[in-house]
Write an enzyme that holds these catalytic residues in place. Structure first.
Site, mmCIF file in Angstrom:
data_model
loop_
_atom_site.group_PDB
_atom_site.id
_atom_site.type_symbol
_atom_site.label_atom_id
_atom_site.label_comp_id
_atom_site.label_asym_id
_atom_site.label_seq_id
_atom_site.Cartn_x
_atom_site.Cartn_y
_atom_site.Cartn_z
ATOM 1 N N GLY A 76 104.581 -16.231 23.984
ATOM 2 C CA GLY A 76 103.794 -15.092 24.480
ATOM 3 C C GLY A 76 103.922 -14.915 25.986
ATOM 4 O O GLY A 76 104.219 -13.821 26.473
ATOM 5 N N CYS A 86 94.198 -23.275 27.655
ATOM 6 C CA CYS A 86 93.195 -22.470 26.946
ATOM 7 C C CYS A 86 92.024 -23.397 26.620
ATOM 8 O O CYS A 86 91.478 -23.374 25.528
ATOM 9 C CB CYS A 86 93.768 -21.772 25.715
ATOM 10 S SG CYS A 86 94.462 -22.861 24.481
HETATM 11 C C1 LIG Z 1 99.692 -23.991 24.933
HETATM 12 S S1 LIG Z 1 101.140 -24.046 24.025
HETATM 13 C C2 LIG Z 1 102.163 -22.910 24.924
HETATM 14 C C3 LIG Z 1 101.917 -21.473 24.590
HETATM 15 C C4 LIG Z 1 102.977 -20.561 25.176
HETATM 16 N N1 LIG Z 1 103.109 -20.743 26.603
HETATM 17 C C5 LIG Z 1 102.667 -19.108 24.890
HETATM 18 O O1 LIG Z 1 102.091 -18.421 25.724
HETATM 19 O O2 LIG Z 1 103.012 -18.645 23.800
HETATM 20 C C6 LIG Z 1 101.830 -25.563 24.516
HETATM 21 C C7 LIG Z 1 103.212 -25.828 23.936
HETATM 22 O O3 LIG Z 1 103.755 -26.957 24.590
HETATM 23 C C8 LIG Z 1 104.528 -27.685 23.674
HETATM 24 N N2 LIG Z 1 104.682 -29.042 24.252
HETATM 25 C C9 LIG Z 1 103.790 -30.057 24.227
HETATM 26 N N3 LIG Z 1 104.281 -31.126 24.880
HETATM 27 C C10 LIG Z 1 105.508 -30.775 25.322
HETATM 28 C C11 LIG Z 1 106.517 -31.454 26.049
HETATM 29 N N4 LIG Z 1 106.355 -32.714 26.452
HETATM 30 N N5 LIG Z 1 107.667 -30.801 26.331
HETATM 31 C C12 LIG Z 1 107.844 -29.519 25.926
HETATM 32 N N6 LIG Z 1 106.932 -28.831 25.218
HETATM 33 C C13 LIG Z 1 105.778 -29.447 24.933
HETATM 34 C C14 LIG Z 1 103.713 -27.607 22.401
HETATM 35 O O4 LIG Z 1 104.494 -27.887 21.264
HETATM 36 C C15 LIG Z 1 103.220 -26.163 22.447
HETATM 37 O O5 LIG Z 1 104.109 -25.320 21.785
#
Ligand SMILES: C[S@@+](CC[C@H](N)C(=O)[O-])C[C@H]1O[C@@H](n2cnc3c(N)ncnc32)[C@H](O)[C@@H]1O
Length: 437
Positions: free
Chosen positions: A262, A379
Site C-alpha cells: 500500500g 499501526c
Molecule cells: C506493517 S507491514 C507493512 C505494510 C506495508 N508497508 C503496506 O503499507 O502495505 C510489515 C511487513 O514487514 C514484513 N517484515 C517483517 N519483518 C521483516 C524483515 N525482517 N525483513 C523484511 N520484511 C519484514 C512483514 O512480513 C510485513 O509484511
C-alpha cells in the site's frame, strides 16, 4: 464441515479454529465462506465471526457465569456456538425465539446433538437473567469494554485522558477509505465515477490529497476500474507517508517492510520521477501480494524477497536518500478492522515486536545517506513501540536528529505524531521522521 452447513455452523467452525489454532480471521474466513452459496449467508457468517471477536471478552465473561461446568478442549465449536448465540442476543436484531431455535439447531450440523440441551439451557438462562448479568458486565472493565485486561492497563497508562474513547472506537465498525492512483485519474474525476456507479462518498481532509471516504463500505469489485488500478483501499491514516518522506525527483527510496504494498504504491503514485524504489519483504506469501499490488496499479519497483536486517544478502552498497520503515507491530491501532487482535495478541508478542523494531532500525541506519531521512511508521498506539523506540534510537545514534512533524492530524508525541482510532475517522498510526546529520 458438511456441504449443508449454514452460516452459524460455518461461523462456529471458524471461531473454533481461531481459538484452537491461534490463526487470524483474515487467514481462515475466506476459505470457509466458499462453503456458503448465497451472499446473504456469507455476510451473516462474516458478521457473526467479526462480531464475536469484537465482543469476545464480554461474551466470554457472560458465558463464564452461565455455564457452570468446564467446556472440554475438544468442544470449542460448542463454546463458539454459545458465543454466537449471546452475540445475536446482545448485538443483532434477530428476534430472541429465533436466536434460540436457530442456534440450538446448529448442534446437528456440527454432529454434536448431545449439546442441544446445553445450548438451549444457556441461551434461555441468559434471556431470564439478562438484566442482572448486564449489571455484572458494567462492573467489570474488561467485560464492559471487551478488551483483555493487560491491554486495557497499557492503554490507561499511555492515554489516561482518552482510553475510553479509544476502546469504544476499537469496538466500532471501520469505515472504508480509498486512495486514488492520481497518476491515472484525478480525485475529482474518480469521485464522479463513483457517483455514476451509485456509490456515495466525500473528499478526505487536505492532508490526504488522494483520499476518498465512502459513506458505506462496498465490495472492491464494485469500485469503478479497480482491476485497472484506478484506486486502492487504504485507511486515511495510512496515506500520510509521501508528504512526510519529502519525496522529490531523482531520489533513491527504500521501503524496508513493503508487503502488501500500500505505502510503496502510494510513494510511486506520488513521485513518478524517483531514481529508484526498492521494496523488501521477508514473508514469501506476502511478497506475492506485494507483486500483485504493483501489477494491478501498473507501477514498477525493484522488489526483493529478503530479511531486510541481513543487508549483506541484498544491499548493493549504494545508500538511500529516503527509507520508509513501516515496522511489524502489535497492530493495536487497527483493532476495529481486525478485532481478533484482542483475542490473539499476548503481552509476550509485544516484547517480540519491540525487539524486531529495534533490530530493524539499527540495521537500516547505515544504509541512509548523510542528509537523508528515515520515516518510522507503525499501526500501533502503544508508546513502547513508538516514541520509546525512537527515543532509544536517538540516544544510541549521535548522527540522528528527529524532525518535528507539524501537522493538522493526530497528536504530538514528542518525537513523532500519533493518530488515534476513530479520530477524524482514521485508524491509529504512529509516524516519526529522523534525519542523518
Ligand atoms: C506493517 S507491514 C507493512 C505494510 C506495508 N508497508 C503496506 O503499507 O502495505 C510489515 C511487513 O514487514 C514484513 N517484515 C517483517 N519483518 C521483516 C524483515 N525482517 N525483513 C523484511 N520484511 C519484514 C512483514 O512480513 C510485513 O509484511
Amino acid at each position: 464441515m458438511s456441504s449443508q452447513s449454514g452460516p452459524r455452523a460455518i461461523a462456529a467452525l471458524v471461531i473454533q479454529r481461531l481459538l484452537d489454532k491461534r490463526q487470524t480471521l483474515s487467514s481462515i474466513l475466506p476459505g470457509y465462506l466458499k462453503g456458503l452459496v448465497h451472499k446473504k449467508d456469507q455476510a451473516l457468517a462474516q458478521e457473526l465471526c467479526y462480531g464475536v471477536m469484537r465482543w469476545y471478552f464480554q461474551l466470554d465473561f457472560l458465558l463464564g457465569i452461565l455455564v457452570n461446568k468446564h467446556i472440554k478442549a475438544k468442544d470449542t465449536d460448542i463454546k463458539a456456538l454459545l458465543l454466537i448465540g449471546l452475540y445475536q442476543f446482545r448485538y443483532l436484531r434477530t428476534p430472541p425465539h429465533a436466536v434460540v431455535s436457530a442456534t440450538v439447531e446448529v448442534c446437528n450440523e456440527l454432529h454434536k446433538s448431545w449439546a442441544k440441551g446445553l445450548v438451549n439451557a444457556v441461551l434461555r438462562s441468559y434471556q431470564r437473567k439478562s438484566k442482572h448479568l448486564l449489571r455484572n458486565v458494567e462492573a467489570d472493565l474488561s467485560a464492559r469494554y471487551s478488551h483483555p485486561r493487560w491491554l486495557l492497563d497499557i492503554l490507561k497508562n499511555d492515554y489516561p485522558d482518552c482510553w475510553q474513547e479509544i476502546v469504544t472506537a476499537n469496538n466500532s465498525y471501520p469505515p472504508m477509505a480509498l486512495r486514488v492512483n492520481t497518476g491515472k485519474v484525478a480525485r475529482d474525476t474518480y469521485m464522479t465515477m463513483l457517483n455514476q456507479a451509485g456509490i456515495t462518498a466525500h473528499r478526505a481532509p487536505p492532508w490526504t490529497p488522494a483520499g476518498i471516504m465512502l459513506d458505506n463500505p462496498v465490495d472492491v469489485n464494485k469500485l469503478p476500474e479497480f482491476m485497472n488500478g484506478y484506486v486502492s483501499v487504504q485507511d486515511l491514516a495510512a496515506q500520510l507517508s509521501p508528504d512526510l518522506l519529502d519525496l522529490k525527483p531523482h531520489l533513491r527510496v527504500l521501503d524496508a517492510c513493503a508487503a502488501p504494498g500500500g505505502k510503496l504504491a502510494h510513494i510511486l503514485e506520488s513521485e513518478p520521477g524517483l531514481n529508484e524504489a526498492v521494496g523488501i519483504e521477508s514473508d514469501r506469501f506476502r511478497f506475492g501480494r506485494l507483486q500483485q499490488t504493483l501489477d494491478r496499479l501498473q507501477l514498477k519497483a525493484r522488489l526483493i524477497h529478503a530479511d531486510v536486517r541481513e543487508t549483506a544478502t541484498w544491499w548493493d552498497g549504494v545508500e538511500f536518500d529516503r527509507i520508509l520503515l513501516d515496522a511489524p507491530c502489535s497492530a493495536t491501532g487497527v483493532i476495529r478492522r481486525h478485532p481478533d487482535i484482542k483475542v490473539l495478541r499476548t503481552p509476550a508478542d509485544i516484547e517480540t515486536v519491540i525487539t524486531v523494531q529495534r533490530e530493524l532500525l539499527s540495521a537500516l541506519w547505515p544504509l541512509l545517506k548523510t542528509g537523508g531521512k528515515l520515516l518510522y511508521v507503525t499501526c500501533s498506539i502503544l508508546d513502547s513501540e513508538n516514541d520509546q523506540r525512537i527515543r532509544e534510537f536517538l540516544n544510541k545514534h549521535s548522527d540522528a536528529r528527529s524532525i518535528i512533524i507539524d501537522a493538522d492530524w493526530g497528536i504530538n508525541t514528542h518525537h513523532g505524531r500519533q493518530t488515534l482510532p476513530g479520530q477524524n475517522n482514521m485508524d491509529g498510526f504512529y509516524y516519526a521522521c529522523v534525519q542523518k546529520t
